[in-house]
Design an enzyme around this catalytic site. Structure first.
Site, mmCIF file in Angstrom:
data_model
loop_
_atom_site.group_PDB
_atom_site.id
_atom_site.type_symbol
_atom_site.label_atom_id
_atom_site.label_comp_id
_atom_site.label_asym_id
_atom_site.label_seq_id
_atom_site.Cartn_x
_atom_site.Cartn_y
_atom_site.Cartn_z
ATOM 1 N N GLY B 13 0.836 -1.214 0.000
ATOM 2 C CA GLY B 13 0.000 0.000 0.000
ATOM 3 C C GLY B 13 0.865 1.256 0.000
ATOM 4 O O GLY B 13 2.094 1.181 0.071
ATOM 5 N N ILE B 15 1.112 3.756 2.257
ATOM 6 C CA ILE B 15 1.825 3.976 3.523
ATOM 7 C C ILE B 15 2.742 2.781 3.801
ATOM 8 O O ILE B 15 3.868 2.934 4.270
ATOM 9 C CB ILE B 15 0.829 4.137 4.694
ATOM 10 C CG1 ILE B 15 -0.200 5.231 4.412
ATOM 11 C CG2 ILE B 15 1.582 4.419 5.997
ATOM 12 C CD1 ILE B 15 0.348 6.615 4.401
ATOM 13 N N GLY B 78 -1.610 0.913 12.359
ATOM 14 C CA GLY B 78 -2.113 2.149 11.776
ATOM 15 C C GLY B 78 -3.481 1.978 11.147
ATOM 16 O O GLY B 78 -4.128 2.955 10.791
ATOM 17 N N THR B 79 -3.924 0.740 11.032
ATOM 18 C CA THR B 79 -5.236 0.460 10.446
ATOM 19 C C THR B 79 -6.332 1.063 11.317
ATOM 20 O O THR B 79 -6.226 1.045 12.544
ATOM 21 C CB THR B 79 -5.406 -1.066 10.315
ATOM 22 O OG1 THR B 79 -4.317 -1.566 9.543
ATOM 23 C CG2 THR B 79 -6.724 -1.414 9.640
ATOM 24 N N PRO B 106 -4.348 6.352 15.975
ATOM 25 C CA PRO B 106 -5.162 6.933 14.905
ATOM 26 C C PRO B 106 -4.331 7.884 14.052
ATOM 27 O O PRO B 106 -4.685 8.172 12.925
ATOM 28 C CB PRO B 106 -6.245 7.716 15.650
ATOM 29 C CG PRO B 106 -6.094 7.401 17.097
ATOM 30 C CD PRO B 106 -4.747 6.794 17.304
ATOM 31 N N ASN B 107 -3.223 8.359 14.579
ATOM 32 C CA ASN B 107 -2.414 9.324 13.861
ATOM 33 C C ASN B 107 -0.949 9.101 14.228
ATOM 34 O O ASN B 107 -0.588 9.227 15.391
ATOM 35 C CB ASN B 107 -2.849 10.759 14.226
ATOM 36 C CG ASN B 107 -2.392 11.761 13.193
ATOM 37 O OD1 ASN B 107 -1.342 11.594 12.579
ATOM 38 N ND2 ASN B 107 -3.173 12.812 13.005
ATOM 39 N N HIS B 135 -6.826 22.413 4.006
ATOM 40 C CA HIS B 135 -6.500 21.223 3.218
ATOM 41 C C HIS B 135 -6.674 21.489 1.721
ATOM 42 O O HIS B 135 -7.302 22.455 1.318
ATOM 43 C CB HIS B 135 -7.409 20.055 3.618
ATOM 44 C CG HIS B 135 -7.025 19.402 4.909
ATOM 45 N ND1 HIS B 135 -7.405 19.899 6.131
ATOM 46 C CD2 HIS B 135 -6.282 18.287 5.178
ATOM 47 C CE1 HIS B 135 -6.918 19.133 7.092
ATOM 48 N NE2 HIS B 135 -6.234 18.147 6.545
ATOM 49 N N HIS B 136 -6.169 20.566 0.913
ATOM 50 C CA HIS B 136 -6.402 20.549 -0.539
ATOM 51 C C HIS B 136 -7.905 20.429 -0.802
ATOM 52 O O HIS B 136 -8.651 19.913 0.038
ATOM 53 C CB HIS B 136 -5.652 19.367 -1.139
ATOM 54 C CG HIS B 136 -6.074 18.060 -0.557
ATOM 55 N ND1 HIS B 136 -7.184 17.370 -0.991
ATOM 56 C CD2 HIS B 136 -5.581 17.338 0.474
ATOM 57 C CE1 HIS B 136 -7.336 16.277 -0.282
ATOM 58 N NE2 HIS B 136 -6.368 16.234 0.631
ATOM 59 N N LYS B 139 -10.620 17.130 -0.588
ATOM 60 C CA LYS B 139 -11.022 16.492 0.675
ATOM 61 C C LYS B 139 -12.544 16.472 0.780
ATOM 62 O O LYS B 139 -13.207 17.468 0.503
ATOM 63 C CB LYS B 139 -10.414 17.272 1.836
ATOM 64 C CG LYS B 139 -10.559 16.573 3.168
ATOM 65 C CD LYS B 139 -9.727 17.276 4.233
ATOM 66 C CE LYS B 139 -9.946 16.625 5.594
ATOM 67 N NZ LYS B 139 -9.661 15.183 5.602
ATOM 68 N N THR B 146 -8.960 15.184 12.313
ATOM 69 C CA THR B 146 -7.964 15.663 13.277
ATOM 70 C C THR B 146 -8.406 16.964 13.939
ATOM 71 O O THR B 146 -8.251 17.144 15.148
ATOM 72 C CB THR B 146 -6.605 15.863 12.572
ATOM 73 O OG1 THR B 146 -6.194 14.619 12.006
ATOM 74 C CG2 THR B 146 -5.547 16.352 13.539
#
Lengths: 250, 250, 250, 250
Positions: B13, B15, B78-79, B106-107, B135-136, B139, B146
């Site tokens: 994947g 990440i 991280g899932t 979660p982060n 953000h971009h 999203k 967050t």
């Protein structure tokens, strides 16, 4: 709940007069005395003062604190000029009055104190750290004392954590471009009309940056820190140096 | 010192492949297995893995962790998709393997975690707190998860400290001007081409403001957090939820 | 409307390959040729090219442009290394082909160009101006060429308007704290992992400050400027130096 | 060079008294009259005033300006409440005195005016534009008039240039998260103790962002704009609306 009985020494100075107003405005405090140069300290005792806010001069502060401690009055001290000798002398006074508390704080701005604390905590987790401070152009020193202190604390935290030196591939530079070097931390000082006192700590790692910025717009920003000191010093016997010791950062 | 033997699940994947490279580049780790969908988990045991980095999907994670815990391998996860039920089930597995540690985060961005932590610590000392996230424009949700989480933590810290409601004299406002209300904390979401993921916590008191800003420019910013998790989870038996528990913020 | 027929020289370089994609994606352009090192320039003529995007090297650019101008093809040039001699030689070529236009731009980032333009326009109205540039730590020079150029333009605008020297009461300073001096404008260079290329111009007057900040996150940011150049150069015969000449800032 | 003879109307108000000091401090001006409520306007004529600075109230301004124009005195006007009717009436007065100039400015802050101008100029070159304004929490309206005006000017500039609508993939949002919609431009209003008046225009395109930020820390920031108006109005007969017309932005 009965109110804390507070006296202000140096009550006619710029910060002192602000402190008088702040104590008067606080719901849980009563201003029982406000003394300027030449006023008699006995008034403070007679007024039943529990906490003295000491905002005078390096020439007066030792005598004032000796008097306070002997009378069992706690003190919150903004006056500067502390040396190891002076601190030792104060500790001797305090040893004879073990229930009395004295808080000395070089900086009563909660924002400045938090900025330093957060910078120290974050410093070990980033490859790069730099400090940019920005002030009005009438300031005589560069960088500011707060910025220098912040950089020193950052450098110490990194040394303790065993951080590698910061990456910097600069080969050709104009003199001064990379700032002042404070224990390996670059510090940049901007002087601009329209500014007052501002500081940014920039931390950078792979793919992210963290910025902690403190903007100080008025010396009224010292008042919450002074009031916090008054509330906490009554249950903190002995000498406490630095407001950060009274912040709950758990 | 012998190197930590690390396996990555979900290694193909976006990440996961980054994690493979990060583990390979770490001086104190050895990548002993990298599995994608359909690969056999037994490989991980055979390779002598000490820590598994779990970056798969909510559909696979429970089975994978059950397998890891039964074989005494620590895990850094991280899932997403954690519910109370799932956490309870994982705790049951862990009870049978008391020396095994699992970190769920979660982060993994250290900057995001520090921003939340610092915001919580500072929140009680300021009259006003607002959150601006940027953000971009691709999203789908506003505000970001967050930012919502940050606002909730701030609100909880203020409630615990008994802070008064924030001052706001707004009488006439255009719809939306004052942002979204998350537990009393205004949260503003900017969407701008050219940005990635950014968040600012603004705190204001009499005469001063404190700003904590996190700029995330690349998902490589998760790697230092994942590596930190790997290093720490081996000596943290049981379940740890949140990377902040592994940061030294003393 | 028929599409502009565009060729890219240096098409296999980092910026060149990006330009190929950008031209292909533009609704009003058609990519008719994309040449790398060693490819034959005649292809460009045969393809009916109207505008050449020149992104090669200082060693190749003069020959390429001479060829373009002789064949009446307009050119948009990102290649660097321009001297007065080279510009004079190009002007001579252009004199013989009075309808052909050539745009040379040291910077195709519209944001960088606007930052410089706005800084120049604002400079005379403020007592103080400083420049802070922030880059990744692999950069070899400090300050950046863009920051130096920006400071020079600011200094020239202030000189032309008869501005007084900037106020600065600094008496004691650590070496480098006040930055590099570029024609009287302090310039500070920050180097931080996680950053790419960023620049701030800070202007300050009585009671207010104005900040112009440019954040460049990817060299794809050059593409809108290159496309703008292509569209405008066809109706701008002769030599144009600087993208700012093609921006409508009325 | 002889000094400009200046009178201030509304000289005892907050801004008026600041204007009195600013005129007195200006090398090229002489304060010849300073009138408050009830003072006789004839004084202004007798003092040989060339330029009147009008800082009174909507109820007084029309009569004052009619008087000034009839006596051939130029005027710089900060009083608000202008309608089309009032402007038409003033233009009629001015027609009878063709050498007299009047400047009306809704905002004398040069920084605010430059921010709006730069935002308009840059708006067409970016896919995304948003406005964030930040003020003290005692402010009654959100967003600020300046922010609303800025967004309107940006929207108009984008419409004129034929810009596409801004990209925004938001599918699920909390109420208010994406700010107020002013002619298609999102505007966010932050209210924070410790702030005064601040505004940020954020522009974003592929790979880059441009930010224009204005921080107003004190109403003394209006003075340079008022003095600039005084200097320029003497050679600008007729009505000028907006300080931007007197700025040299070539």
């Amino acid at each position: 709940m009965s109110k804390l009985r507070v006296a202000v020494l140096g009550a006619r100075g710029r910060i002192g007069s602000e402190a008088v107003r702040a104590v008067e405005a606080a719901d849980d405090m009563e201003l029982v005395a406000a003394l300027g140069r030449g006023d008699n300290l006995e008034t403070v005792v007679e007024s039943g003062t529990q906490v003295v806010v000491e905002l005078t001069t390096p020439a007066s502060v030792m005598g004032n604190l000796d008097f306070c401690v002997r009378h069992g009055m706690h003190a919150v001290v903004g006056t500067t000029g502390w040396t190891d000798d002076r601190l030792a002398q104060l500790n001797t006074s305090l040893a004879a009055s073990p229930e009395t508390g004295v808080l000395i704080a070089p900086n009563f701005s909660i924002g400045a104190v938090l900025t330093m604390k957060f910078a120290q905590q974050a410093a070990r987790y980033y490859e790069s750290v730099e400090v940019v401070e920005l002030h009005h152009p009438n300031k005589a020193d560069a960088p500011s004392g707060t910025a220098t202190r912040t950089a020193q604390l950052i450098a110490a935290a990194r040394a303790e954590a065993g951080c590698a030196p910061q990456p910097d591939a600069t080969v050709t530079a104009l003199d001064g471009a990379r700032g002042a070097d404070v224990d390996g931390i670059p510090v940049h000082a901007v002087r601009l009309r329209g500014l007052l006192a501002h500081q940014e700590v920039l931390l950078g790692g792979e793919g992210e940056t963290l910025t902690i910025r403190h903007d100080s717009l008025h010396h009224s920003s010292f008042m919450p820190g002074i009031l916090l000191g008054v509330r906490r010093v009554v249950s903190a016997p002995g000498l406490t140096f630095g407001l950060e010791n009274f912040l709950d950062l758990g």
